[in-house]
Write an enzyme that holds these catalytic residues in place. Structure first.
Site, mmCIF file in Angstrom:
data_model
loop_
_atom_site.group_PDB
_atom_site.id
_atom_site.type_symbol
_atom_site.label_atom_id
_atom_site.label_comp_id
_atom_site.label_asym_id
_atom_site.label_seq_id
_atom_site.Cartn_x
_atom_site.Cartn_y
_atom_site.Cartn_z
ATOM 1 C CB CYS A 7 -0.924 -0.026 1.219
ATOM 2 S SG CYS A 7 -1.831 1.509 1.487
ATOM 3 C CB CYS A 39 0.231 2.151 4.008
ATOM 4 S SG CYS A 39 -1.436 1.468 3.853
#
Length: 324
Positions: free
Chosen positions: A79, A82
């Site tokens: 991700c 993230c």
């Protein structure tokens, strides 16, 4: 994309009086026990950020939430958003000096916890206070917005539950690195740092400009290429109305513009395969400029996720089949 902030005013309604009283009592007992043993219960800054799995969740999150608000960062290695958010949360955990504890949960390794919290996409940030789970925000968020949410969380935890947080050992606080150990600055370090600061502040347009300035002088700069693709994505979705975008995409399956916008939202929300599949389907059903626009956006999203991700390799093969 504007984060889905929690309403701190609703915590009072969700928090039963009995739970608040029990939390206060447990916090007072913990402080009294530490004093009785002749210690302060102080922790080091490194203890303010912990990795949590399903086996340790009850002890490390639920039980600790009776002493300190526990902020949960749901993340995954693949991700990209993230990777922008997590370092900010980690830095703030140390800066807030024990007023909250940051628990990091890898969703790939802890699917059950992800399901229990109803996480639909990552990054997703929750808090647990006195055993009660509260949603904070999902998706990209600027540092100013994160600070505001954390300030509200800390205030409610203290006023409602009597949770004053953990004591940080002043002698264990990290000092400044000696200048002799610092690596020499590269020619573009200042611009790259400016881009990161802009991302942290939610100034995605400023981050785009900073990364482009680096690439103007150094077209092969890998860090700037990755950062630019991420910043451009966040800049595109920043002012979107997610409900409107998704409604248009559902109503207009053959509209490349609508599908491209929805794919951006999919990716920011952590739905990588959905984003790729949406654009591949669009390439397959459109032609001309619309088809080319969908193909180019898909290639841009490949850059955001990274060429080594297996989902990128699979999507490239699917794209080739759609094209030929």
């Amino acid at each position: 994309m504007q984060p889905r902030n929690m309403s701190m005013s609703g915590v009072v309604d969700l928090a039963a009086v009995k739970a608040a009283q029990e939390a206060k009592a447990k916090a007072e007992q913990a402080r009294a026990e530490a004093a009785r043993q002749g210690g302060t219960g102080a922790v080091s800054p490194a203890d303010l950020v912990i990795d949590v799995d399903e086996a340790g969740f009850e002890q490390e999150v639920l039980q600790r939430s009776a002493e300190v608000p526990v902020v949960i960062d749901f993340w995954a290695e693949w991700c990209q958003p993230c990777k922008q958010l997590s370092p900010v949360l980690e830095r703030l955990a140390v800066e807030y000096e024990g007023r909250f504890l940051l628990a990091k949960i890898d969703v790939d390794a802890n699917q059950m916890l992800m399901q229990q919290f109803g996480v639909q996409g990552i990054p997703a940030v929750f808090a647990v206070v006195a055993g009660q789970a509260l949603p904070l925000f999902q998706g990209a968020a600027g540092e100013a917005q994160i600070r505001q949410t954390l300030d509200q969380l800390v205030q409610v935890a203290e006023q409602r539950f009597g949770l004053t947080g953990l004591t940080v050992d002043p002698e264990a606080r990290p000092g400044e690195r000696p200048e002799a150990t610092e690596a020499p600055a590269g020619p573009h370090d200042a611009l790259l740092e400016a881009a990161v600061q802009a991302l942290d502040a939610g100034d995605f347009g400023g981050a785009v400009r900073a990364y482009r300035n680096v690439l103007a002088d150094d077209p092969g700069n890998t860090e700037a290429k990755l950062g630019l693709s991420q910043a451009e994505l966040l800049h595109r979705v920043q002012d979107m109305d997610p409900q409107l975008v998704r409604r248009e995409a559902a109503d207009k399956p053959g509209d490349a513009r609508a599908q491209i916008a929805a794919a951006d939202l999919d990716l920011v929300g952590g739905h990588v395969e959905d984003a790729f599949g949406r654009l591949i389907d669009t390439v397959a059903r459109t032609a001309g400029d619309e088809r080319d626009a969908a193909r180019l956006r898909l290639l841009e999203l490949f850059e955001v996720v990274g060429p080594d991700d297996p989902r990128v390799a699979a999507a490239r093969r699917a794209l080739a089949r759609a094209l030929f």
